[in-house]
Motif scaffolding. Structure first.
Motif, PDB file in Angstrom:
ATOM      1  N   ARG A   1       3.847   6.993  -5.042  1.00  0.00           N
ATOM      2  CA  ARG A   1       2.867   5.932  -4.882  1.00  0.00           C
ATOM      3  C   ARG A   1       1.837   6.267  -3.805  1.00  0.00           C
ATOM      4  O   ARG A   1       0.693   5.875  -3.907  1.00  0.00           O
ATOM      5  CB  ARG A   1       3.576   4.621  -4.512  1.00  0.00           C
ATOM      6  CG  ARG A   1       4.257   3.963  -5.657  1.00  0.00           C
ATOM      7  CD  ARG A   1       3.227   3.264  -6.445  1.00  0.00           C
ATOM      8  NE  ARG A   1       3.803   2.376  -7.434  1.00  0.00           N
ATOM      9  CZ  ARG A   1       3.229   2.167  -8.577  1.00  0.00           C
ATOM     10  NH1 ARG A   1       2.131   2.766  -8.882  1.00  0.00           N
ATOM     11  NH2 ARG A   1       3.749   1.343  -9.430  1.00  0.00           N
ATOM     12  N   VAL A   2       2.258   6.949  -2.770  1.00  0.00           N
ATOM     13  CA  VAL A   2       1.353   7.276  -1.667  1.00  0.00           C
ATOM     14  C   VAL A   2       0.256   8.230  -2.131  1.00  0.00           C
ATOM     15  O   VAL A   2      -0.898   8.105  -1.733  1.00  0.00           O
ATOM     16  CB  VAL A   2       2.144   7.899  -0.495  1.00  0.00           C
ATOM     17  CG1 VAL A   2       1.213   8.368   0.599  1.00  0.00           C
ATOM     18  CG2 VAL A   2       3.160   6.912   0.041  1.00  0.00           C
ATOM     19  N   PHE A   3       0.615   9.147  -3.011  1.00  0.00           N
ATOM     20  CA  PHE A   3      -0.338  10.153  -3.454  1.00  0.00           C
ATOM     21  C   PHE A   3      -1.128   9.740  -4.692  1.00  0.00           C
ATOM     22  O   PHE A   3      -1.957  10.499  -5.172  1.00  0.00           O
ATOM     23  CB  PHE A   3       0.388  11.472  -3.746  1.00  0.00           C
ATOM     24  CG  PHE A   3       0.993  12.086  -2.528  1.00  0.00           C
ATOM     25  CD1 PHE A   3       0.185  12.628  -1.545  1.00  0.00           C
ATOM     26  CD2 PHE A   3       2.364  12.113  -2.351  1.00  0.00           C
ATOM     27  CE1 PHE A   3       0.729  13.195  -0.419  1.00  0.00           C
ATOM     28  CE2 PHE A   3       2.919  12.675  -1.227  1.00  0.00           C
ATOM     29  CZ  PHE A   3       2.103  13.221  -0.252  1.00  0.00           C
ATOM     30  N   GLU A   4      -0.873   8.556  -5.221  1.00  0.00           N
ATOM     31  CA  GLU A   4      -1.520   8.138  -6.464  1.00  0.00           C
ATOM     32  C   GLU A   4      -3.054   8.150  -6.391  1.00  0.00           C
ATOM     33  O   GLU A   4      -3.702   8.673  -7.295  1.00  0.00           O
ATOM     34  CB  GLU A   4      -1.010   6.767  -6.894  1.00  0.00           C
ATOM     35  CG  GLU A   4      -1.427   6.408  -8.296  1.00  0.00           C
ATOM     36  CD  GLU A   4      -0.752   5.146  -8.781  1.00  0.00           C
ATOM     37  OE1 GLU A   4      -1.445   4.356  -9.430  1.00  0.00           O
ATOM     38  OE2 GLU A   4       0.443   4.959  -8.514  1.00  0.00           O
ATOM     39  N   PRO A   5      -3.676   7.605  -5.333  1.00  0.00           N
ATOM     40  CA  PRO A   5      -5.146   7.684  -5.268  1.00  0.00           C
ATOM     41  C   PRO A   5      -5.657   9.126  -5.212  1.00  0.00           C
ATOM     42  O   PRO A   5      -6.650   9.461  -5.863  1.00  0.00           O
ATOM     43  CB  PRO A   5      -5.501   6.928  -3.983  1.00  0.00           C
ATOM     44  CG  PRO A   5      -4.338   6.042  -3.724  1.00  0.00           C
ATOM     45  CD  PRO A   5      -3.138   6.774  -4.250  1.00  0.00           C
TER      46      PRO A   5
END
Length: 129
Positions: A1-5
């Motif tokens: 989720r942290v790396f999604e953007p």
């Protein structure tokens, strides 16, 4: 989720860059006046990297799950080809196609756009009618 953007923007920039690269390749070839060929080559080049990435990661390819992914590539490739063919402005066409892919992907993500889906039950009932 942290790396999604980060992954979204990396994928979007790659899609835009390779879409424009494919359009430029089509225009530079002997088929430069064939808009269908240019757009198809732009689309195949644009989505090819993401398709290969997803297959190597054993994931369902984005092109089959995020329909706006393919549509953004087609529209960006078409825009780049049209601007270059009609106006003869190579750099403007490249920038137009590139930015259009990014804009469509951003708007699709922000507004959660998807193309309509046909469920198997709908297609079965319409086929038997």
């Amino acid at each position: 989720r942290v790396f999604e953007p980060f992954l979204f923007w990396s994928d979007t920039l790659g899609l835009a860059a390779f879409t424009v690269d494919g359009a430029m390749l089509g225009i530079a070839s002997s088929h430069g006046d064939n808009l269908f060929f240019d757009t198809t080559l732009a689309f195949l080049t644009g989505v090819g990297g993401g398709l290969l990435r997803d297959l190597l990661c054993a994931q369902k390819p984005d092109i089959f799950t995020k329909h706006v992914y393919a549509l953004a590539s087609i529209i960006g490739g078409l825009a780049a080809s049209l601007v270059i063919d009609l106006a003869g402005a190579k750099n403007t066409g490249m920038v137009t196609g590139f930015l259009l892919v990014i804009l469509i992907r951003f708007l699709a993500r922000h507004f959660r756009w998807n193309l309509p889906r046909i469920s198997p039950s709908e297609s079965d009932s319409s086929a038997s009618s």
